[in-house]
Design a protein around this motif. Structure first.
Motif, PDB file in Angstrom:
ATOM      1  N   UNK A   1      -0.806   0.509   1.613  1.00 25.48           N
ATOM      2  CA  UNK A   1      -0.206   0.726   0.305  1.00 25.48           C
ATOM      3  C   UNK A   1       0.417   2.104   0.224  1.00 25.48           C
ATOM      4  N   UNK A   2       1.470   2.195  -0.558  1.00 27.13           N
ATOM      5  CA  UNK A   2       2.106   3.503  -0.735  1.00 27.13           C
ATOM      6  C   UNK A   2       1.223   4.407  -1.577  1.00 27.13           C
ATOM      7  N   UNK A   3       1.092   5.636  -1.155  1.00 25.32           N
ATOM      8  CA  UNK A   3       0.342   6.617  -1.931  1.00 25.32           C
ATOM      9  C   UNK A   3       0.967   6.767  -3.316  1.00 25.32           C
ATOM     10  N   UNK A   4       2.288   6.661  -3.397  1.00 26.44           N
ATOM     11  CA  UNK A   4       2.975   6.747  -4.693  1.00 26.44           C
ATOM     12  C   UNK A   4       2.473   5.674  -5.658  1.00 26.44           C
ATOM     13  N   UNK A   5       2.143   4.487  -5.153  1.00 29.92           N
ATOM     14  CA  UNK A   5       1.631   3.413  -6.018  1.00 29.92           C
ATOM     15  C   UNK A   5       0.297   3.813  -6.622  1.00 29.92           C
ATOM     16  N   UNK A   6      -0.583   4.359  -5.795  1.00 24.98           N
ATOM     17  CA  UNK A   6      -1.888   4.799  -6.292  1.00 24.98           C
ATOM     18  C   UNK A   6      -1.715   5.866  -7.366  1.00 24.98           C
ATOM     19  N   UNK A   7      -0.819   6.801  -7.101  1.00 22.44           N
ATOM     20  CA  UNK A   7      -0.572   7.882  -8.061  1.00 22.44           C
ATOM     21  C   UNK A   7      -0.011   7.322  -9.366  1.00 22.44           C
ATOM     22  N   UNK A   8       0.949   6.405  -9.269  1.00 24.27           N
ATOM     23  CA  UNK A   8       1.575   5.829 -10.465  1.00 24.27           C
ATOM     24  C   UNK A   8       0.562   5.051 -11.301  1.00 24.27           C
ATOM     25  N   UNK A   9      -0.398   4.404 -10.634  1.00 17.41           N
ATOM     26  CA  UNK A   9      -1.421   3.628 -11.332  1.00 17.41           C
ATOM     27  C   UNK A   9      -2.594   4.499 -11.778  1.00 17.41           C
ATOM     28  N   UNK A  10      -2.572   5.773 -11.381  1.00 15.40           N
ATOM     29  CA  UNK A  10      -3.643   6.685 -11.769  1.00 15.40           C
ATOM     30  C   UNK A  10      -4.980   6.349 -11.146  1.00 15.40           C
TER      31      UNK A  10
ATOM     32  N   UNK B   1       7.840  -2.086   0.725  1.00 18.71           N
ATOM     33  CA  UNK B   1       7.759  -0.739   0.147  1.00 18.71           C
ATOM     34  C   UNK B   1       9.061  -0.358  -0.551  1.00 18.71           C
ATOM     35  N   UNK B   2      10.186  -0.894  -0.067  1.00 21.81           N
ATOM     36  CA  UNK B   2      11.463  -0.657  -0.739  1.00 21.81           C
ATOM     37  C   UNK B   2      11.450  -1.222  -2.153  1.00 21.81           C
ATOM     38  N   UNK B   3      10.888  -2.414  -2.310  1.00 22.19           N
ATOM     39  CA  UNK B   3      10.778  -3.018  -3.645  1.00 22.19           C
ATOM     40  C   UNK B   3       9.824  -2.212  -4.529  1.00 22.19           C
ATOM     41  N   UNK B   4       8.723  -1.747  -3.939  1.00 20.65           N
ATOM     42  CA  UNK B   4       7.772  -0.919  -4.692  1.00 20.65           C
ATOM     43  C   UNK B   4       8.448   0.383  -5.129  1.00 20.65           C
ATOM     44  N   UNK B   5       9.155   1.013  -4.211  1.00 21.69           N
ATOM     45  CA  UNK B   5       9.858   2.269  -4.529  1.00 21.69           C
ATOM     46  C   UNK B   5      10.862   2.060  -5.660  1.00 21.69           C
ATOM     47  N   UNK B   6      11.577   0.958  -5.623  1.00 16.74           N
ATOM     48  CA  UNK B   6      12.563   0.680  -6.680  1.00 16.74           C
ATOM     49  C   UNK B   6      11.875   0.604  -8.034  1.00 16.74           C
ATOM     50  N   UNK B   7      10.708  -0.055  -8.101  1.00 12.29           N
ATOM     51  CA  UNK B   7       9.964  -0.144  -9.367  1.00 12.29           C
ATOM     52  C   UNK B   7       9.453   1.226  -9.820  1.00 12.29           C
ATOM     53  N   UNK B   8       9.157   2.095  -8.848  1.00 15.45           N
ATOM     54  CA  UNK B   8       8.612   3.418  -9.173  1.00 15.45           C
ATOM     55  C   UNK B   8       9.692   4.481  -9.356  1.00 15.45           C
TER      56      UNK B   8
END
Length: 162
Positions: A58-67, A129-136
């Motif tokens: 999982x992207x670290x950015x996802x964890x950060x965005x979800x707190x 991860x590209x799709x995840x990045x787009x959402x973030x």
């Protein structure tokens, strides 16, 4: 455990705790499905049950965005199908955070997706991860940090089973 679980996930967790013979709620991390589509989520849940998929990224950015923190060894999670049907409980064995470009062939094989090759892992995860990045609102890069989590299944069964 101070988390809202669906009735099905709660039933599976209750049965898991009765099998372990103790309260493991302090080790609960999340109830989730893999991927971002029904076909992917159900395919990956089946690979976990088959013993083929023993890791996830999982992207670290996802964890950060979800707190929420990255998982740690000993954490317990409920794996669900897309429909929300819980299928098993997994325990995190290890987590290593690496840049995307440094994820290796051994980890890719442990993820158990496709042909298990690093090339397949990179192609599939770059798209995901590209799709995840787009959402973030982030731009994907080969240096983006990925939490590479290895796990083992510690309990199987559907909540509807007696």
């Amino acid at each position: 455990m101070n988390v809202e679980l669906t009735p099905r996930a709660r039933a599976l967790w209750t049965r898991f705790e009765s099998v372990t013979g103790c309260d493991v709620s302090t080790r609960f991390y999340e109830s989730f499905h893999f991927g971002d589509s029904e076909s992917l989520a159900d395919e990956l849940a089946a690979l976990v049950l088959a013993g083929t998929k023993r890791a996830t990224a999982g992207l670290l950015w996802s964890h950060e965005a979800e707190g929420k923190p990255t998982p740690k060894p000993g954490d317990l999670s409920i794996v669900e199908q897309w429909s929300g049907e819980p299928v098993c409980v997994i325990e995190t064995v290890s987590v290593i955070v690496l840049p995307f470009e440094e994820v290796g062939a051994e980890f890719a094989a442990t993820e158990g997706e496709g042909d298990g090759s690093l090339e397949h892992w990179r192609t599939g995860h770059w798209a995901y991860f590209g799709r995840v990045c787009a959402r973030l609102g982030k731009k994907p890069s080969t240096s983006m940090l990925v939490a590479c989590e290895s796990f083992k299944v510690v309990y199987r069964g559907r909540a509807s089973e007696a």
